[in-house]
Write a protein that holds these residues in place. Sequence first.
Motif, PDB file in Angstrom:
ATOM      1  N   ALA A  21      55.996 -17.527 -20.841  1.00 13.93           N
ATOM      2  CA  ALA A  21      57.310 -17.638 -21.468  1.00 13.93           C
ATOM      3  C   ALA A  21      57.192 -17.658 -22.990  1.00 13.93           C
ATOM      4  O   ALA A  21      58.012 -17.060 -23.697  1.00 13.93           O
ATOM      5  N   ARG A  22      56.157 -18.300 -23.495  1.00 15.18           N
ATOM      6  CA  ARG A  22      55.978 -18.404 -24.946  1.00 15.18           C
ATOM      7  C   ARG A  22      55.464 -17.105 -25.560  1.00 15.18           C
ATOM      8  O   ARG A  22      56.009 -16.605 -26.548  1.00 15.18           O
ATOM      9  N   ASP A  23      54.401 -16.553 -24.970  1.00 18.40           N
ATOM     10  CA  ASP A  23      53.695 -15.434 -25.589  1.00 18.40           C
ATOM     11  C   ASP A  23      54.029 -14.066 -24.986  1.00 18.40           C
ATOM     12  O   ASP A  23      53.832 -13.040 -25.626  1.00 18.40           O
ATOM     13  N   GLY A  24      54.443 -14.049 -23.721  1.00 19.56           N
ATOM     14  CA  GLY A  24      54.661 -12.781 -23.030  1.00 19.56           C
ATOM     15  C   GLY A  24      53.422 -12.277 -22.327  1.00 19.56           C
ATOM     16  O   GLY A  24      53.429 -11.172 -21.768  1.00 19.56           O
ATOM     17  N   PHE A  25      52.362 -13.074 -22.318  1.00 21.28           N
ATOM     18  CA  PHE A  25      51.119 -12.689 -21.643  1.00 21.28           C
ATOM     19  C   PHE A  25      50.282 -13.909 -21.342  1.00 21.28           C
ATOM     20  O   PHE A  25      50.482 -14.985 -21.930  1.00 21.28           O
ATOM     21  N   VAL A  26      49.329 -13.722 -20.428  1.00 16.17           N
ATOM     22  CA  VAL A  26      48.330 -14.744 -20.105  1.00 16.17           C
ATOM     23  C   VAL A  26      47.027 -14.024 -19.796  1.00 16.17           C
ATOM     24  O   VAL A  26      47.019 -13.013 -19.090  1.00 16.17           O
ATOM     25  N   PHE A  27      45.930 -14.531 -20.328  1.00 18.56           N
ATOM     26  CA  PHE A  27      44.593 -14.016 -19.985  1.00 18.56           C
ATOM     27  C   PHE A  27      43.553 -15.010 -20.484  1.00 18.56           C
ATOM     28  O   PHE A  27      43.848 -15.798 -21.375  1.00 18.56           O
ATOM     29  N   PRO A  28      42.340 -14.959 -19.920  1.00 21.78           N
ATOM     30  CA  PRO A  28      41.924 -14.200 -18.742  1.00 21.78           C
ATOM     31  C   PRO A  28      42.237 -14.962 -17.463  1.00 21.78           C
ATOM     32  O   PRO A  28      42.236 -16.193 -17.430  1.00 21.78           O
ATOM     33  N   LEU A  29      42.510 -14.210 -16.413  1.00 22.95           N
ATOM     34  CA  LEU A  29      42.685 -14.762 -15.084  1.00 22.95           C
ATOM     35  C   LEU A  29      41.528 -14.280 -14.220  1.00 22.95           C
ATOM     36  O   LEU A  29      41.265 -13.082 -14.151  1.00 22.95           O
ATOM     37  N   ASP A  30      40.829 -15.194 -13.571  1.00 23.18           N
ATOM     38  CA  ASP A  30      39.703 -14.825 -12.712  1.00 23.18           C
ATOM     39  C   ASP A  30      40.240 -14.376 -11.351  1.00 23.18           C
ATOM     40  O   ASP A  30      40.793 -15.181 -10.607  1.00 23.18           O
ATOM     41  N   ILE A  31      40.083 -13.097 -11.054  1.00 26.16           N
ATOM     42  CA  ILE A  31      40.605 -12.527  -9.814  1.00 26.16           C
ATOM     43  C   ILE A  31      39.473 -12.187  -8.841  1.00 26.16           C
ATOM     44  O   ILE A  31      39.449 -12.642  -7.710  1.00 26.16           O
ATOM     45  N   LEU A  32      38.526 -11.364  -9.285  1.00 24.66           N
ATOM     46  CA  LEU A  32      37.417 -10.912  -8.450  1.00 24.66           C
ATOM     47  C   LEU A  32      36.102 -11.415  -9.023  1.00 24.66           C
ATOM     48  O   LEU A  32      35.983 -11.643 -10.238  1.00 24.66           O
ATOM     49  N   SER A  33      35.100 -11.538  -8.166  1.00 23.73           N
ATOM     50  CA  SER A  33      33.753 -11.808  -8.660  1.00 23.73           C
ATOM     51  C   SER A  33      33.200 -10.540  -9.298  1.00 23.73           C
ATOM     52  O   SER A  33      33.744  -9.428  -9.104  1.00 23.73           O
ATOM     53  N   ALA A  34      32.120 -10.679 -10.038  1.00 22.91           N
ATOM     54  CA  ALA A  34      31.498  -9.499 -10.648  1.00 22.91           C
ATOM     55  C   ALA A  34      31.076  -8.492  -9.577  1.00 22.91           C
ATOM     56  O   ALA A  34      31.237  -7.277  -9.741  1.00 22.91           O
ATOM     57  N   ASP A  35      30.533  -8.987  -8.460  1.00 16.99           N
ATOM     58  CA  ASP A  35      30.112  -8.093  -7.380  1.00 16.99           C
ATOM     59  C   ASP A  35      31.309  -7.396  -6.737  1.00 16.99           C
ATOM     60  O   ASP A  35      31.232  -6.200  -6.399  1.00 16.99           O
ATOM     61  N   GLU A  36      32.412  -8.107  -6.560  1.00 15.49           N
ATOM     62  CA  GLU A  36      33.611  -7.502  -5.980  1.00 15.49           C
ATOM     63  C   GLU A  36      34.177  -6.421  -6.904  1.00 15.49           C
ATOM     64  O   GLU A  36      34.603  -5.355  -6.438  1.00 15.49           O
ATOM     65  N   ALA A  37      34.184  -6.702  -8.201  1.00 11.68           N
ATOM     66  CA  ALA A  37      34.675  -5.710  -9.149  1.00 11.68           C
ATOM     67  C   ALA A  37      33.783  -4.474  -9.148  1.00 11.68           C
ATOM     68  O   ALA A  37      34.273  -3.335  -9.212  1.00 11.68           O
ATOM     69  N   ALA A  38      32.470  -4.684  -9.065  1.00  6.34           N
ATOM     70  CA  ALA A  38      31.545  -3.553  -9.018  1.00  6.34           C
ATOM     71  C   ALA A  38      31.764  -2.720  -7.760  1.00  6.34           C
ATOM     72  O   ALA A  38      31.708  -1.483  -7.791  1.00  6.34           O
ATOM     73  N   GLY A  39      32.023  -3.390  -6.637  1.00 10.66           N
ATOM     74  CA  GLY A  39      32.285  -2.672  -5.401  1.00 10.66           C
ATOM     75  C   GLY A  39      33.562  -1.858  -5.465  1.00 10.66           C
ATOM     76  O   GLY A  39      33.627  -0.724  -4.964  1.00 10.66           O
ATOM     77  N   LEU A  40      34.607  -2.411  -6.093  1.00  3.27           N
ATOM     78  CA  LEU A  40      35.873  -1.697  -6.246  1.00  3.27           C
ATOM     79  C   LEU A  40      35.691  -0.480  -7.151  1.00  3.27           C
ATOM     80  O   LEU A  40      36.197   0.614  -6.858  1.00  3.27           O
ATOM     81  N   ARG A  41      34.941  -0.662  -8.226  1.00  4.33           N
ATOM     82  CA  ARG A  41      34.653   0.462  -9.109  1.00  4.33           C
ATOM     83  C   ARG A  41      33.867   1.544  -8.374  1.00  4.33           C
ATOM     84  O   ARG A  41      34.158   2.742  -8.511  1.00  4.33           O
ATOM     85  N   ALA A  42      32.884   1.137  -7.591  1.00  4.80           N
ATOM     86  CA  ALA A  42      32.079   2.113  -6.854  1.00  4.80           C
ATOM     87  C   ALA A  42      32.933   2.912  -5.876  1.00  4.80           C
ATOM     88  O   ALA A  42      32.758   4.132  -5.720  1.00  4.80           O
ATOM     89  N   ASP A  43      33.884   2.244  -5.216  1.00  4.53           N
ATOM     90  CA  ASP A  43      34.760   2.948  -4.287  1.00  4.53           C
ATOM     91  C   ASP A  43      35.653   3.934  -5.026  1.00  4.53           C
ATOM     92  O   ASP A  43      35.871   5.067  -4.567  1.00  4.53           O
ATOM     93  N   LEU A  44      36.175   3.519  -6.172  1.00  4.45           N
ATOM     94  CA  LEU A  44      36.980   4.425  -6.991  1.00  4.45           C
ATOM     95  C   LEU A  44      36.173   5.648  -7.405  1.00  4.45           C
ATOM     96  O   LEU A  44      36.636   6.793  -7.266  1.00  4.45           O
ATOM     97  N   GLU A  45      34.974   5.423  -7.911  1.00  7.41           N
ATOM     98  CA  GLU A  45      34.197   6.551  -8.433  1.00  7.41           C
ATOM     99  C   GLU A  45      33.728   7.471  -7.317  1.00  7.41           C
ATOM    100  O   GLU A  45      33.625   8.696  -7.510  1.00  7.41           O
ATOM    101  N   ALA A  46      33.493   6.920  -6.125  1.00  8.98           N
ATOM    102  CA  ALA A  46      33.181   7.766  -4.972  1.00  8.98           C
ATOM    103  C   ALA A  46      34.391   8.630  -4.606  1.00  8.98           C
ATOM    104  O   ALA A  46      34.255   9.807  -4.243  1.00  8.98           O
ATOM    105  N   ALA A  47      35.586   8.041  -4.683  1.00  6.58           N
ATOM    106  CA  ALA A  47      36.807   8.797  -4.396  1.00  6.58           C
ATOM    107  C   ALA A  47      37.021   9.894  -5.442  1.00  6.58           C
ATOM    108  O   ALA A  47      37.418  11.021  -5.105  1.00  6.58           O
TER     109      ALA A  47
END
Length: 284
Positions: A21-47
């Motif tokens: 409400a104050r700034d219009g943004f929030v970060f950082p938010l921890d969503i995925l582990s480093a391994d999960e993010a790497a796996g998602l990237r790998a799936d994208l790049e394979a596609a």
Amino acid sequence: MNKIAPTSAATPASTIGAAYARDGFVFPLDILSADEAAGLRADLEAAEDAVRADKRKLGMVRGYPARLLPSFDALIRHPRMVAAASAVLGPDLMVWGSGLFIKEANTPNYVSWHQDLTYWGLDQADEVTLWVALSPATPESGCMRFVAGSHRRNIVPHADSFAADNLLTRGQEIAVEVDERDAVDVVLKPGQASLHHGHLFHASGPNQTGDRRIGAAIRYIAPSMRGRSGPDTEVALVAGEDRFGHFRVVPPPTARLDPADFEAVAADGARREQVLFEGAERRR
């Protein structure tokens, strides 16, 4: 009425709502582990590799990953994503769109200062973007930059440039002065996300590193929203209920890179494009 089971994610800290409400943004938010993010990237790049010979399909993979890849559909429904968006929009959530912002290594591509909701044809501001880093987002790689409090200015005039290196579809740029000294660098590790308002002034510079800079922008909306692209515009219901019927709720991808899903995405993209390019003198 569409309805799904509520998420089991814990309620985010109340500070998310206050900072947003104050700034219009929030970060950082921890969503995925480093391994999960790497796996998602790998799936994208394979596609990407699988459809690289077909530029039209490659564009759809990058522009609509959650409609074509089960891994990205899982991302938009991730309990931490849903919890963060719900902290702003409430318990009923749709995903209006998902798209990838990719800056290849050592390239001049940038994103000019803009406000997201300028050209989307949505009737309200009940929208929030969760931008998930799949590679390091740093000043050197061209991370986003936010101007705190700018979300309170509503929509300001924009001008279309159609500049070749601008990643925005119209090369749209805020037509009022933005003081770069007010900007905050949105530094994120892979798996972390930022959350920002659709009226927030934001931009990003070129990638001057040896790795791709990859971010997935997930656009959450309240079901009460309406779009000029009409009720056939396809969305995902990821939490709560749809009591309005302003959009067509579609199921997750049939399979990975399924031909029928490509056809559906192409038709939905054509509807959206008519609104996105309203008033433009030319298209890229």
